[in-house]
Scaffold this motif. Structure first.
Motif, PDB file in Angstrom:
ATOM      1  N   ARG A  41      43.591 108.824 -26.391  1.00  0.00           N
ATOM      2  CA  ARG A  41      43.043 109.188 -27.698  1.00  0.00           C
ATOM      3  C   ARG A  41      41.539 109.420 -27.660  1.00  0.00           C
ATOM      4  NH1 ARG A  41      47.120 110.703 -30.619  1.00  0.00           N
ATOM      5  NH2 ARG A  41      46.087 110.186 -32.579  1.00  0.00           N
ATOM      6  N   GLU A  42      40.857 108.810 -26.728  1.00  0.00           N
ATOM      7  CA  GLU A  42      39.425 109.034 -26.559  1.00  0.00           C
ATOM      8  C   GLU A  42      39.057 108.665 -25.132  1.00  0.00           C
ATOM      9  OE1 GLU A  42      37.076 105.577 -28.534  1.00  0.00           O
ATOM     10  OE2 GLU A  42      38.816 105.950 -29.802  1.00  0.00           O
ATOM     11  N   HIS A  43      37.916 109.144 -24.684  1.00  0.00           N
ATOM     12  CA  HIS A  43      37.527 108.977 -23.281  1.00  0.00           C
ATOM     13  C   HIS A  43      36.414 107.939 -23.174  1.00  0.00           C
ATOM     14  CE1 HIS A  43      39.319 112.986 -23.639  1.00  0.00           C
ATOM     15  NE2 HIS A  43      39.781 112.754 -22.428  1.00  0.00           N
ATOM     16  N   THR A  51      28.357 106.155 -29.733  1.00  0.00           N
ATOM     17  CA  THR A  51      29.124 107.300 -30.225  1.00  0.00           C
ATOM     18  C   THR A  51      28.218 108.262 -30.988  1.00  0.00           C
ATOM     19  OG1 THR A  51      31.129 105.951 -30.380  1.00  0.00           O
ATOM     20  CG2 THR A  51      31.099 108.003 -31.636  1.00  0.00           C
ATOM     21  N   ILE A 133      32.677 114.894 -34.699  1.00  0.00           N
ATOM     22  CA  ILE A 133      33.351 114.488 -33.466  1.00  0.00           C
ATOM     23  C   ILE A 133      32.326 114.386 -32.337  1.00  0.00           C
ATOM     24  CG2 ILE A 133      35.209 115.022 -31.862  1.00  0.00           C
ATOM     25  CD1 ILE A 133      36.384 116.844 -34.079  1.00  0.00           C
ATOM     26  N   GLU A 135      32.613 113.566 -28.981  1.00  0.00           N
ATOM     27  CA  GLU A 135      32.895 114.101 -27.642  1.00  0.00           C
ATOM     28  C   GLU A 135      32.749 115.611 -27.556  1.00  0.00           C
ATOM     29  OE1 GLU A 135      36.023 110.640 -26.063  1.00  0.00           O
ATOM     30  OE2 GLU A 135      36.742 112.693 -26.382  1.00  0.00           O
ATOM     31  N   THR A 136      32.876 116.298 -28.668  1.00  0.00           N
ATOM     32  CA  THR A 136      32.776 117.765 -28.648  1.00  0.00           C
ATOM     33  C   THR A 136      31.569 118.295 -29.402  1.00  0.00           C
ATOM     34  OG1 THR A 136      34.198 117.950 -30.600  1.00  0.00           O
ATOM     35  CG2 THR A 136      35.275 118.016 -28.446  1.00  0.00           C
ATOM     36  N   VAL A 170      33.478 110.046 -35.475  1.00  0.00           N
ATOM     37  CA  VAL A 170      34.571 109.556 -34.625  1.00  0.00           C
ATOM     38  C   VAL A 170      34.318 109.992 -33.193  1.00  0.00           C
ATOM     39  CG1 VAL A 170      36.253 109.574 -36.502  1.00  0.00           C
ATOM     40  CG2 VAL A 170      35.994 111.600 -35.055  1.00  0.00           C
ATOM     41  N   SER A 171      35.012 109.363 -32.264  1.00  0.00           N
ATOM     42  CA  SER A 171      34.787 109.648 -30.853  1.00  0.00           C
ATOM     43  C   SER A 171      35.369 110.988 -30.415  1.00  0.00           C
ATOM     44  CB  SER A 171      35.390 108.535 -29.986  1.00  0.00           C
ATOM     45  OG  SER A 171      34.685 107.332 -30.143  1.00  0.00           O
ATOM     46  N   SER A 172      36.602 111.315 -30.871  1.00  0.00           N
ATOM     47  CA  SER A 172      37.348 112.396 -30.239  1.00  0.00           C
ATOM     48  C   SER A 172      38.106 113.243 -31.255  1.00  0.00           C
ATOM     49  CB  SER A 172      38.345 111.802 -29.248  1.00  0.00           C
ATOM     50  OG  SER A 172      39.284 110.984 -29.946  1.00  0.00           O
ATOM     51  N   ARG A 175      41.086 111.438 -32.852  1.00  0.00           N
ATOM     52  CA  ARG A 175      40.652 110.529 -33.908  1.00  0.00           C
ATOM     53  C   ARG A 175      40.296 111.301 -35.178  1.00  0.00           C
ATOM     54  NH1 ARG A 175      43.037 106.108 -32.282  1.00  0.00           N
ATOM     55  NH2 ARG A 175      42.117 105.161 -30.420  1.00  0.00           N
TER      56      ARG A 175
END
Length: 219
Positions: A41-43, A51, A133, A135-136, A170-172, A175
């Motif tokens: 769900r997340e890295h 975050t 988000i 991570e992106t 959120v992380s990912s 999520r």
């Protein structure tokens, strides 16, 4: 021929009203139940501060300008960003908090009868978001209060987006999807609008704002 291919072809024949081939195809069956999504769900493991730092770094990589401020300073921060561009006319969606707006600017509230030409004449647009988000480096808007219609963040040349930290970060992507509804008009933004031709010449502002300022509202 695989069962999946048979099923697809049978549905196509049914939709087109075409007689089946000599070899009978299986009758269209109901769609299978949802596929279990047991992927990661997340890295990695990160705290809230890490975050937010990751979000800020990825947004910067996409050429968005990131600013952090306390809740009491959001109007001053937004005012400084508008002043730096010489913006005098600002478009805001219904539901945007008045506390986010500085004085000395002409505020236009978006209405259903605003045309693309009307929106193109404003200097900047200010919105909130649904989720961000890390991570992106992506900001997602879903048309909720303080975000408005999709067109108001695609036509004006300058977009200021306020993200409430940590509540909206959120992380990912997985999520983020947990918080979003597919029935709403989603706009996913990673930095200013940009595209490249076959020679990789980057052009900004083709199908969205040329400039994106993200204000991380702390606390």
């Amino acid at each position: 021929m695989t069962n999946s291919r048979d099923l697809v072809l049978a549905r196509v024949r049914q939709a087109l009203g075409v007689a089946p081939d000599a070899m009978p195809a299986p009758a269209p069956a109901p769609y299978e139940p949802a596929v279990p999504r047991s992927y990661l769900r997340e890295h990695g493991v990160r705290g809230a501060e890490e975050t937010v730092d990751l979000l800020a770094g990825n947004l910067t990589d996409y050429r968005a300008r990131v600013h952090r401020c306390a809740r009491a300073d959001v109007a001053d921060t937004v005012g400084a960003l508008l002043a730096a561009r010489g913006a005098r006319t600002v478009l805001v969606p219904p539901g945007l908090p008045d506390a986010w707006l500085p004085g000395g600017i002409i505020v236009r509230r978006d209405t259903a009868d605003s045309t693309p030409h009307d929106l193109d004449r404003v200097d900047s647009v200010i919105t909130g978001c649904a989720v961000a988000i890390a991570e992106t480096g992506t900001i997602v808007l879903d048309g909720g209060p303080g975000q408005g219609r999709r067109r108001i963040t695609l036509i004006p040349d300058h977009h200021i987006c306020v993200v409430e930290v940590p509540a909206q970060v959120v992380s990912s992507v997985p999520r983020a999807l947990e918080r979003l509804s597919v029935t709403r008009p989603l706009t996913w933004t990673s930095g200013p609008s940009a595209t490249s031709d076959i020679e990789l010449d980057r052009v900004e502002g083709v199908h969205g704002p040329r400039s994106l300022d993200v204000v991380l509202l702390l606390g």
